[in-house]
Design a protein around this motif. Structure first.
Motif, PDB file in Angstrom:
ATOM      1  N   LYS A 160      60.539  24.202 117.998  1.00  0.00           N
ATOM      2  CA  LYS A 160      60.522  24.493 119.421  1.00  0.00           C
ATOM      3  C   LYS A 160      59.108  24.303 119.968  1.00  0.00           C
ATOM      4  CE  LYS A 160      64.798  26.083 119.996  1.00  0.00           C
ATOM      5  NZ  LYS A 160      65.767  25.503 120.950  1.00  0.00           N
ATOM      6  N   LYS A 161      59.018  23.744 121.151  1.00  0.00           N
ATOM      7  CA  LYS A 161      57.730  23.635 121.821  1.00  0.00           C
ATOM      8  C   LYS A 161      57.348  25.019 122.334  1.00  0.00           C
ATOM      9  CE  LYS A 161      55.399  21.612 125.818  1.00  0.00           C
ATOM     10  NZ  LYS A 161      55.563  20.816 127.058  1.00  0.00           N
ATOM     11  N   LEU A 162      56.141  25.463 122.028  1.00  0.00           N
ATOM     12  CA  LEU A 162      55.713  26.808 122.398  1.00  0.00           C
ATOM     13  C   LEU A 162      54.828  26.781 123.633  1.00  0.00           C
ATOM     14  CD1 LEU A 162      54.782  28.269 118.892  1.00  0.00           C
ATOM     15  CD2 LEU A 162      56.855  28.689 120.202  1.00  0.00           C
ATOM     16  N   GLU A 163      55.108  27.694 124.554  1.00  0.00           N
ATOM     17  CA  GLU A 163      54.235  27.895 125.702  1.00  0.00           C
ATOM     18  C   GLU A 163      52.917  28.508 125.228  1.00  0.00           C
ATOM     19  OE1 GLU A 163      54.364  27.420 128.930  1.00  0.00           O
ATOM     20  OE2 GLU A 163      56.451  26.905 129.376  1.00  0.00           O
ATOM     21  N   PHE A 164      51.829  28.189 125.934  1.00  0.00           N
ATOM     22  CA  PHE A 164      50.541  28.836 125.674  1.00  0.00           C
ATOM     23  C   PHE A 164      50.699  30.351 125.778  1.00  0.00           C
ATOM     24  CE2 PHE A 164      46.912  30.863 127.832  1.00  0.00           C
ATOM     25  CZ  PHE A 164      45.961  30.777 126.826  1.00  0.00           C
ATOM     26  N   PHE A 280      52.652  35.452 133.287  1.00  0.00           N
ATOM     27  CA  PHE A 280      54.097  35.677 133.364  1.00  0.00           C
ATOM     28  C   PHE A 280      54.650  35.313 134.732  1.00  0.00           C
ATOM     29  CE2 PHE A 280      53.928  37.928 129.342  1.00  0.00           C
ATOM     30  CZ  PHE A 280      55.207  37.758 128.830  1.00  0.00           C
ATOM     31  N   VAL A 281      53.887  35.592 135.779  1.00  0.00           N
ATOM     32  CA  VAL A 281      54.325  35.177 137.114  1.00  0.00           C
ATOM     33  C   VAL A 281      54.392  33.656 137.189  1.00  0.00           C
ATOM     34  CG1 VAL A 281      53.652  35.086 139.554  1.00  0.00           C
ATOM     35  CG2 VAL A 281      53.515  37.249 138.301  1.00  0.00           C
ATOM     36  N   GLN A 282      53.380  32.991 136.640  1.00  0.00           N
ATOM     37  CA  GLN A 282      53.372  31.528 136.615  1.00  0.00           C
ATOM     38  C   GLN A 282      54.569  30.993 135.841  1.00  0.00           C
ATOM     39  OE1 GLN A 282      50.474  29.554 134.020  1.00  0.00           O
ATOM     40  NE2 GLN A 282      49.929  28.197 135.724  1.00  0.00           N
ATOM     41  N   PHE A 283      54.868  31.611 134.702  1.00  0.00           N
ATOM     42  CA  PHE A 283      56.009  31.200 133.893  1.00  0.00           C
ATOM     43  C   PHE A 283      57.321  31.410 134.641  1.00  0.00           C
ATOM     44  CE2 PHE A 283      59.442  32.359 130.990  1.00  0.00           C
ATOM     45  CZ  PHE A 283      59.502  31.231 130.177  1.00  0.00           C
ATOM     46  N   GLY A 294      60.064  24.077 130.502  1.00  0.00           N
ATOM     47  CA  GLY A 294      58.782  24.230 129.835  1.00  0.00           C
ATOM     48  C   GLY A 294      58.963  24.527 128.359  1.00  0.00           C
ATOM     49  N   GLY A 295      57.871  25.016 127.743  1.00  0.00           N
ATOM     50  CA  GLY A 295      57.942  25.367 126.339  1.00  0.00           C
ATOM     51  C   GLY A 295      58.741  26.635 126.140  1.00  0.00           C
ATOM     52  N   HIS A 296      58.798  27.083 124.899  1.00  0.00           N
ATOM     53  CA  HIS A 296      59.671  28.201 124.556  1.00  0.00           C
ATOM     54  C   HIS A 296      58.917  29.515 124.631  1.00  0.00           C
ATOM     55  CE1 HIS A 296      63.418  29.647 122.686  1.00  0.00           C
ATOM     56  NE2 HIS A 296      62.626  30.602 122.239  1.00  0.00           N
ATOM     57  N   LEU A 297      59.430  30.438 125.424  1.00  0.00           N
ATOM     58  CA  LEU A 297      58.915  31.796 125.462  1.00  0.00           C
ATOM     59  C   LEU A 297      60.008  32.770 125.047  1.00  0.00           C
ATOM     60  CD1 LEU A 297      56.472  33.567 126.230  1.00  0.00           C
ATOM     61  CD2 LEU A 297      57.450  33.770 128.497  1.00  0.00           C
ATOM     62  N   GLY A 298      61.175  32.248 124.821  1.00  0.00           N
ATOM     63  CA  GLY A 298      62.309  33.103 124.516  1.00  0.00           C
ATOM     64  C   GLY A 298      63.383  32.970 125.565  1.00  0.00           C
ATOM     65  N   PHE A 299      63.073  32.299 126.670  1.00  0.00           N
ATOM     66  CA  PHE A 299      64.028  32.150 127.751  1.00  0.00           C
ATOM     67  C   PHE A 299      64.006  30.719 128.265  1.00  0.00           C
ATOM     68  CE2 PHE A 299      64.197  36.616 127.710  1.00  0.00           C
ATOM     69  CZ  PHE A 299      62.894  37.055 127.551  1.00  0.00           C
ATOM     70  N   ARG A 300      65.143  30.234 128.673  1.00  0.00           N
ATOM     71  CA  ARG A 300      65.242  28.918 129.293  1.00  0.00           C
ATOM     72  C   ARG A 300      65.646  29.108 130.748  1.00  0.00           C
ATOM     73  NH1 ARG A 300      67.658  28.442 124.452  1.00  0.00           N
ATOM     74  NH2 ARG A 300      69.696  28.799 125.347  1.00  0.00           N
ATOM     75  N   ALA A 301      65.393  28.087 131.543  1.00  0.00           N
ATOM     76  CA  ALA A 301      65.756  28.174 132.958  1.00  0.00           C
ATOM     77  C   ALA A 301      67.253  28.420 133.098  1.00  0.00           C
ATOM     78  CB  ALA A 301      65.378  26.880 133.659  1.00  0.00           C
ATOM     79  N   MET A 302      67.596  29.326 133.982  1.00  0.00           N
ATOM     80  CA  MET A 302      69.000  29.670 134.175  1.00  0.00           C
ATOM     81  C   MET A 302      69.648  28.673 135.130  1.00  0.00           C
ATOM     82  SD  MET A 302      70.618  33.296 135.402  1.00  0.00           S
ATOM     83  CE  MET A 302      69.987  34.145 133.983  1.00  0.00           C
ATOM     84  N   ASN A 303      70.623  27.948 134.640  1.00  0.00           N
ATOM     85  CA  ASN A 303      71.315  26.939 135.442  1.00  0.00           C
ATOM     86  C   ASN A 303      72.593  27.564 135.999  1.00  0.00           C
ATOM     87  OD1 ASN A 303      72.765  24.731 136.433  1.00  0.00           O
ATOM     88  ND2 ASN A 303      71.824  23.342 134.941  1.00  0.00           N
ATOM     89  N   TYR A 304      72.499  28.029 137.247  1.00  0.00           N
ATOM     90  CA  TYR A 304      73.640  28.726 137.846  1.00  0.00           C
ATOM     91  C   TYR A 304      74.825  27.775 138.076  1.00  0.00           C
ATOM     92  CZ  TYR A 304      70.427  32.562 138.666  1.00  0.00           C
ATOM     93  OH  TYR A 304      69.531  33.585 138.491  1.00  0.00           O
ATOM     94  N   ASP A 305      74.530  26.520 138.436  1.00  0.00           N
ATOM     95  CA  ASP A 305      75.609  25.556 138.654  1.00  0.00           C
ATOM     96  C   ASP A 305      76.401  25.321 137.369  1.00  0.00           C
ATOM     97  OD1 ASP A 305      74.902  25.272 141.280  1.00  0.00           O
ATOM     98  OD2 ASP A 305      73.529  23.597 140.884  1.00  0.00           O
TER      99      ASP A 305
END
Length: 316
Positions: A160-164, A280-283, A294-305
Motif C-alpha cells: 500500500k502507498k503510505l501517506e506522509f 488531518f484537516v488536509q487529508f 491519496g496514499g493509505h491512512l486507513g481510509f479511502r475516499a467514500m464514493n456515495y454514488d
C-alpha cells in the motif's frame, strides 16, 4: 493486596474505585501479581531501568520504524504480489480494539472520581493528580504505540502507498507518549482517553474491514480524529499558558495556579498536536471533499454514488 473475590462490590486497593468484576484496576493488579509476583502498587516508572524507558531506545525505535517503512517499500517493489496476512491483520485489529477499550475504562476509573471530588482543574493541573496508578496507565498506553507500528508493517507487506501523515503520526505519537511520561504532564489523561476512544472505533472499523465487511462510517473516524486534536490543543494551550503565567516575572493575566508538567513536554505536545490537526484537516479535504485517491491512512475516499448503485442492485 487486592481481594480474591472478583464479584465483591468494593476493592481494598486505594486505586480501585469500581466493583472488582468490572474494575480495570482490579484486573491489572491480578495481571501484575501473575506476571511479577507483586501487586501493581509495587511498580515504578524508572527511566533507564524500565523497559523502553530511555531516549536512546525511543530514537532507535523511530529510526528503525522509518527504515522499515522506506526499506520495506523498496523490497516489496521487487515482490510480484502483495503479502496479505488476513488472519494476523484481523487479530491485530481486534487486540488493539480490546486493549484501547480496556485502557479507556481504566483511565475513567481513576480520573472520574478525582474529577467528582476535587474538580476538573485538579485533574489536568493538580500536582497530586499524577499518581502511581495513573503512571501505570500512561506507561501501558505508551507501550501500545510500539504495538501500533505493526499497522505499518502490514500495510507495507500489502504494497500500500503510505501517506506522509501515516508514518509521521505513528512515529512521533510514540515519542509524545514517552515525553509525557518523562514530563509528568497531568493533562495527558484527557489526551490519552480521547485517543483511546477514537482508537476503539478506528480499530474496530479496521477489524470489520479486514473481515470483508463494508462499513459506512469510515469518514466519521477521520472527523473524530480532527475533533480530538481540537479538544487536545485547547486544553494543552490552556495548561501551558497557566504554567507560564504562574512563573512569569512580568505580571500577566493568570488564574493564580500552576499546571504540573515540564515545559519541554508541553511545548512538544502543543507543536506536535498542532501539526496533526493541520495534516488531518488536509487529508480530510483531499480524501472526502476533493475525492482524490491519496496514499493509505486507513481510509479511502467514500464514493456515495457507488454505494447508492450497490443498494439499488441489492433491491433489484
Amino acid at each position: 493486596m487486592a481481594e480474591i473475590n472478583p464479584f465483591s462490590l468494593s476493592g481494598t486497593q486505594y486505586s480501585q474505585h469500581w466493583p472488582s468484576l468490572v474494575s480495570p484496576d482490579y484486573w491489572l493488579n491480578q495481571g501484575f501479581i501473575l506476571a511479577t509476583g507483586q501487586p501493581k502498587s509495587a511498580w515504578r516508572w524508572s527511566p533507564g531501568a524500565t523497559f523502553l524507558s530511555t531516549q536512546r531506545v525511543v530514537l532507535t525505535g523511530v529510526v528503525a520504524y522509518l527504515a522499515m517503512v522506506f526499506g520495506g517499500q523498496i523490497i516489496m517493489k521487487k515482490v510480484a504480489k502483495p503479502i496479505r496476512l488476513k488472519r494476523i491483520t484481523q487479530a491485530h485489529n481486534l487486540i488493539l480494539t480490546l486493549i484501547s477499550g480496556f485502557l479507556l475504562l481504566a483511565f475513567m476509573e481513576q480520573c472520574l472520581p478525582a474529577w467528582r471530588d476535587k474538580g476538573f482543574f485538579f485533574t489536568i493541573c493538580g500536582s497530586e493528580s499524577w499518581t502511581q496508578s495513573m503512571e501505570v496507565l500512561y506507561y501501558l498506553n505508551y507501550l501500545t504505540k510500539w504495538l501500533e507500528f505493526v499497522d505499518t508493517v502490514l500495510l507495507v507487506l500489502k504494497k500500500k502507498k503510505l501517506e506522509f501523515l501515516h508514518y509521521y503520526h505513528h512515529s512521533l505519537t510514540m515519542v509524545l507518549c514517552f515525553e509525557e511520561l518523562l514530563g509528568r504532564v497531568s493533562v495527558a489523561w484527557i489526551i490519552c482517553s480521547i485517543n483511546l476512544l477514537v482508537h476503539v472505533i478506528m480499530y474496530y472499523y479496521y477489524f470489520l474491514a479486514s473481515c470483508g465487511k463494508r462499513v459506512w462510517w469510515k469518514e466519521v473516524v477521520t472527523t473524530l480524529q480532527i475533533v480530538q486534536f481540537v479538544v487536545d490543543l485547547g486544553l494543552c494551550y490552556f495548561c501551558l499558558y497557566t504554567h507560564i503565567t504562574f512563573h512569569a516575572v512580568v505580571p500577566l493575566p493568570s488564574i493564580g495556579a500552576d499546571c504540573r508538567g515540564t515545559r519541554l513536554a508541553a511545548y512538544y505536545g502543543c507543536v506536535l498536536l498542532s501539526s496533526y490537526l493541520l495534516l488531518f484537516v488536509q487529508f480530510f479535504i483531499k480524501t472526502y471533499i476533493k475525492g482524490e485517491k491519496g496514499g493509505h491512512l486507513g481510509f479511502r475516499a467514500m464514493n456515495y454514488d457507488e454505494l447508492k448503485s450497490k443498494k439499488v442492485e441489492k433491491t433489484e
